[in-house]
Design a protein around this motif. Sequence first.
Motif, PDB file in Angstrom:
ATOM      1  N   ALA A  24      -0.436  -5.834   1.507  1.00  0.00           N
ATOM      2  CA  ALA A  24       0.218  -5.074   0.437  1.00  0.00           C
ATOM      3  C   ALA A  24       1.413  -5.821  -0.142  1.00  0.00           C
ATOM      4  O   ALA A  24       1.634  -5.813  -1.355  1.00  0.00           O
ATOM      5  N   LYS A  25       2.181  -6.479   0.703  1.00  0.00           N
ATOM      6  CA  LYS A  25       3.409  -7.123   0.247  1.00  0.00           C
ATOM      7  C   LYS A  25       3.182  -8.527  -0.314  1.00  0.00           C
ATOM      8  O   LYS A  25       3.904  -8.971  -1.209  1.00  0.00           O
ATOM      9  N   GLN A  26       2.156  -9.238   0.209  1.00  0.00           N
ATOM     10  CA  GLN A  26       1.964 -10.630  -0.172  1.00  0.00           C
ATOM     11  C   GLN A  26       0.656 -10.890  -0.917  1.00  0.00           C
ATOM     12  O   GLN A  26       0.503 -11.924  -1.548  1.00  0.00           O
ATOM     13  N   GLY A  27      -0.304  -9.969  -0.787  1.00  0.00           N
ATOM     14  CA  GLY A  27      -1.609 -10.206  -1.396  1.00  0.00           C
ATOM     15  C   GLY A  27      -2.474 -11.125  -0.553  1.00  0.00           C
ATOM     16  O   GLY A  27      -3.561 -11.534  -0.967  1.00  0.00           O
ATOM     17  N   HIS A  28      -2.022 -11.459   0.634  1.00  0.00           N
ATOM     18  CA  HIS A  28      -2.788 -12.275   1.583  1.00  0.00           C
ATOM     19  C   HIS A  28      -2.183 -12.061   2.959  1.00  0.00           C
ATOM     20  O   HIS A  28      -1.094 -11.490   3.095  1.00  0.00           O
ATOM     21  N   GLN A 275       3.885  -0.855  -6.579  1.00  0.00           N
ATOM     22  CA  GLN A 275       3.456  -2.247  -6.770  1.00  0.00           C
ATOM     23  C   GLN A 275       2.640  -2.730  -5.577  1.00  0.00           C
ATOM     24  O   GLN A 275       1.621  -3.418  -5.749  1.00  0.00           O
ATOM     25  N   GLU A 276       3.060  -2.375  -4.389  1.00  0.00           N
ATOM     26  CA  GLU A 276       2.340  -2.787  -3.179  1.00  0.00           C
ATOM     27  C   GLU A 276       0.984  -2.108  -3.086  1.00  0.00           C
ATOM     28  O   GLU A 276       0.005  -2.726  -2.652  1.00  0.00           O
ATOM     29  N   ALA A 278      -0.886  -1.240  -5.635  1.00  0.00           N
ATOM     30  CA  ALA A 278      -1.749  -1.921  -6.607  1.00  0.00           C
ATOM     31  C   ALA A 278      -2.186  -3.281  -6.072  1.00  0.00           C
ATOM     32  O   ALA A 278      -3.348  -3.693  -6.226  1.00  0.00           O
ATOM     33  N   ARG A 279      -1.270  -3.983  -5.416  1.00  0.00           N
ATOM     34  CA  ARG A 279      -1.575  -5.323  -4.912  1.00  0.00           C
ATOM     35  C   ARG A 279      -2.646  -5.276  -3.824  1.00  0.00           C
ATOM     36  O   ARG A 279      -3.561  -6.095  -3.814  1.00  0.00           O
ATOM     37  N   ILE A 280      -2.551  -4.319  -2.914  1.00  0.00           N
ATOM     38  CA  ILE A 280      -3.539  -4.292  -1.831  1.00  0.00           C
ATOM     39  C   ILE A 280      -4.917  -3.895  -2.359  1.00  0.00           C
ATOM     40  O   ILE A 280      -5.938  -4.402  -1.885  1.00  0.00           O
ATOM     41  N   ASP A 282      -6.098  -4.721  -5.322  1.00  0.00           N
ATOM     42  CA  ASP A 282      -6.611  -5.963  -5.934  1.00  0.00           C
ATOM     43  C   ASP A 282      -7.090  -6.933  -4.855  1.00  0.00           C
ATOM     44  O   ASP A 282      -8.142  -7.570  -4.992  1.00  0.00           O
ATOM     45  N   THR A 283      -6.326  -7.057  -3.779  1.00  0.00           N
ATOM     46  CA  THR A 283      -6.683  -7.980  -2.703  1.00  0.00           C
ATOM     47  C   THR A 283      -7.975  -7.562  -2.018  1.00  0.00           C
ATOM     48  O   THR A 283      -8.840  -8.399  -1.717  1.00  0.00           O
TER      49      THR A 283
END
Length: 295
Positions: A24-28, A275-276, A278-280, A282-283
């Motif tokens: 969630a925080k880094q996308g990886h 934001q986190e 949405a990022r997770i 996408d990942t």
Amino acid sequence: MRRDQSELSALSRLFSATVFRELAKQGHSQLAGRLLSQSRLPQPMNSSLTLSDVLDQAFQALKVSGCRDEYVYRSALINKIVLGRHSLRTATVLNELRAGRCKVDAAVLNGTSTAYEIKSERDSLGRLADQVENYRNVFASVNILTSSVHLKHVLSTMPEDVGVMVLTDRYTLRTVRTPKNLPERTSPTTILESLRSNEAASVLGELGIRAPSVPNTQLREALREEFSMLDPIAAHGAMVSTLKRTRSQYDLSSFINRLPPSLRAAGLATKLNAQERARIIDTLNAPAATALHWS
């Protein structure tokens, strides 16, 4: 496929809070990449598989009876009861809420409160009696979700008002004993210990009692004095309505529904900003093969 203990451990750690937060925080997540490599999931991975697909495959392997850890049980609880029978629009799930000397695995608040204590086939029952005693002081209903391995012992040692559920070999939930709803059994002063000070003041307000106006250093003691005089049923009801408001998960409904079923329990237990979230998503929708390069 028969897996050894190291592979099962890698599969289990894929669903840890650490991996979920990193995604969630880094996308990886370098840890996720290493665990995927250790777990003997399909490699090389089909280019059409997303990370979400592979995590669901990992979870399928963990669901085999005898391999199931606490997260597998928690996931069954979230998917089959919280999201299956209820809705985040009408019910609130509390994870690790303090109840006396213990923290409950999960509690569901709707019209009442129900505590769930998980005892998987990997768990010891040594603390169970003390945990249940503490939960009964805060929650109107208490349920134990366990394995058939522990069923006989749980039924013979737990109070008759405590419900018992089994996670079957087919990954279904079977109710063996229905819990009794007994808000009159709760302890207002123990309920107070589960609340933040502003929540405790809200409980008093709902009961027509003005919160103590004292310095912060004296506030908890003053609140305790007020709560010691409350009717248990009234205090419990005000606690439920207060926590449903202050810890509502209504805004999480869309996010949780977009997660794969295997990660919904993690999603409910982990605080993320928009934001986190949405990022997770996408990942998880990206090709799974890229995750092998994270390590």
